[in-house]
Enzyme design. Sequence first.
Site, short mmCIF file in Angstrom:
data_model
loop_
_atom_site.label_atom_id
_atom_site.label_comp_id
_atom_site.label_asym_id
_atom_site.label_seq_id
_atom_site.Cartn_x
_atom_site.Cartn_y
_atom_site.Cartn_z
N GLU A 177 0.82 -1.22 0.00
CA GLU A 177 0.00 0.00 0.00
C GLU A 177 0.85 1.26 0.00
O GLU A 177 0.52 2.26 0.66
CB GLU A 177 -0.98 0.00 1.19
CG GLU A 177 -2.08 -1.04 1.05
CD GLU A 177 -3.15 -0.92 2.11
OE1 GLU A 177 -3.15 0.08 2.85
OE2 GLU A 177 -3.99 -1.81 2.19
N GLY A 178 1.94 1.25 -0.74
CA GLY A 178 2.84 2.39 -0.79
C GLY A 178 4.01 2.16 0.13
O GLY A 178 3.86 2.19 1.35
#
Length: 817
Positions: free
Chosen positions: A504-505
């Site tokens: 997620e990043g």
Amino acid sequence: MIYALALVLLIGVLAYWRAPVIAWTLLIAAWLAAAQFIGGCSIAAGLWGAFAVVALILNLPPLRRAVFTGPVFKIFKKITPAMSQTEQEAINAGTVWWDKDLFSGKPDWKRLLAFPDPKLSPEEQAFIDGPTEALCAMVDDWKITHELKDLPPEVWQFIKDNGFLGMIVKKKYGGLEFSNYAHAKVVTKIATRGGTAAVSVMVPNSLGPGELLQHYGTEAQKDYYLPRLAKGLEVPCFALTSPSAGSDAGSIPDYGIVCRGSYTDPRSGEHFDNVLGIRVSWEKRWITLAPVATILGLAFKMYDPDHLIGDKDELGITCALVPTEHVGVEIGRRHYPGGAAFMNGPTSGRDVFIPMDWIIGGQANAGKGWRMLVECLSVGRCISLPAMSVATGKFTSFATGAFARVRDQFGLPIGKFEGVDEAMARIGGYTYQMEAAQNLALVGLDIGEKPSVLSAVLKYHNTERMRKVLNDAMDVHGGKAVVLGPRNYLGRAYQAIPIGITVEGANILTRSMIIYGQGAIRCHPFVLREMKSAMANDVVEFDQAITGHINFVISNIFRSLWLGLSGARFAVSPKAGESARYYRQLTRYSSAFALLSDMAMFSLGGTLKFREKLSARLGDMLSGLYIASASLKHFEDQGAQKDDLPLMHYAVQSAIYDVQQAMDGFLCNLPSKPLAWVLRKIIFPWGMTAKPASDRTGTKIARLMMTPGAARDRLVQGVYKPQDEADAVGVLEPAMLAIIATEATEAKLKKLVRDGKFATITARERLDEALAKGWLSQEEFAAVTRARRLKREVIMVDDFDKSMTHHDEQMLSRVIF
């Protein structure tokens, strides 16, 4: 001299309270009149002309635009860096909320405390107490990760049958329609028992087909898929990440070409010819649930070279739903993420034809996928990984507190050694921060916000704190946490840390690019208005924005200086008592942050985008302000309990200290040294006065974690506690209670040893001798025997046969001492 001092005071007051231009005009005019006609200052008469010119320019917008803001507008348009479509969509995604207050330099503390307290509904609480508790009881994390490499079939079926995959689906489609707060608390509880089960439940309810369908799907798509997702008849996954496009999701190479073709719908078996659709090719990696998914959410870049649906060649990122039984879809292979065994793997397809109505939202949403993704990500990043981080903090607080009380060295519980209590303080303090930070964001989600900037703050800071608390817990447990086996309740979570840090990043990029990169534009009261006016060539809007921005900067200069000189003692606090000083200090640091942010943009311009280290420090300032304010809100939400004061003090003090250190690092590395020198004198006129939490506060937290009571219960609320003393986690609390209950008896036995009363040698023999000679009652003997047995269960580690295939569960039969 008197009138000169009065002028300085007047300017300071006007700036501090951010008075509008008309107020500046009237009050300075009144000062000039008083100085000339009452004070007899001859110099005042000469200032009237200059004042009149400036007042006319500032108060007459057409004149102001002609003389000042118009020329500035031309320069601004030239120096403003171009923004890509993906950057624009990322910036426009979601909403700004409490983060905007922190960026304002004047946080509205009453507004913060007026936000609702996060609460579960009776239905949600019943689900956590019922099906969630039952699911946790079914999870054997060692068996799942070491032997099965998957959840057992009965666990999968329980998850599907009880609606765990449809927590976010609305009731009209058969889902549970839980609040975001409830969704997070379910994930938190499951994660305290096993990461594989938590991820398997979490992903379908986070960024994926269910979330995208509810917001963007056609009615036909919703009516078909959402009931099936809610009942577990479909297992979804979402395929975004490619081998060459991880955090830079906008550069995915996967593509689809608009064309006509034929296909057979695997759901109905019907065949269709000459259908308008897309021929898609993709290669995706690291896709959670892909190996077992029945429906594939697929992101790809869409092209229309023959202009079959419009006049654009490249439409942009598009999201589609593809049944995994569809011809050409490749799934089934797995990755093996360390420390967990959740289903994760690659998927690919080459020249796979799909009809146009498989696009989420239909043809109308072709090319709108990136906006859809970042909108949903701003919600999902507030829930999933932050909830697992909170679970890690709560579990390590629960387990480490009990272990440190049970395990002794040199005649003392190890938690009473200062080196150990220092690590325990971090565990407890960071856990308090993580839960507070997430709870506040969940409140925002449940009142309709989509705080994209705060979701990045949570993703980075909660997962980093998860890493820190696990490291500290491993250190405190020592050899207990080193040897893998059923008794090691930390090892698998420790191995799995990189998962949360990476997905997620990636955290490095989230900190250095996303938090402030989005925050500076979205949360600042004027920057986005200025940029939009430049792109729209709207000089009238730019005039209003830039004049407001100048007033904002002047205000923050005076506010920062005054708050620094006064130590913020005169700032307003919404609360009295021990938390009041923190509200005042946060007001001070919010003003300083706003000033530094503007000075960074002023001195570096568009190059700030590429000064990632400086951007990261600015992001750290915003994050620290958020974490500290969330911790204050959390303290009030839990009833401002006196016993929780050490946790609140530690959480807020360490967050404020982090803000100060980030400011110091920023000023040390700002390219303009003269500007940095001036800013330092304004913000830190007495030097850097914030201090980290004291050793004494840390010791209080360590004692709180080792002492049964309401404060410990609040800190670890939501942890699954097995009731079986044969369970490695289930034995912890009974052992701690038993050790505490027998402390006086053990002290009596130690005195007998010192006095030379025993004829026997081993502790076991001496216990029997003490009973036989009447030094202990039968009740005391039984209590000590049980406490020592439980203690041994807590401290023992696993051993296997030489081939490492057979685990010996009969250790107690080999007790010698």
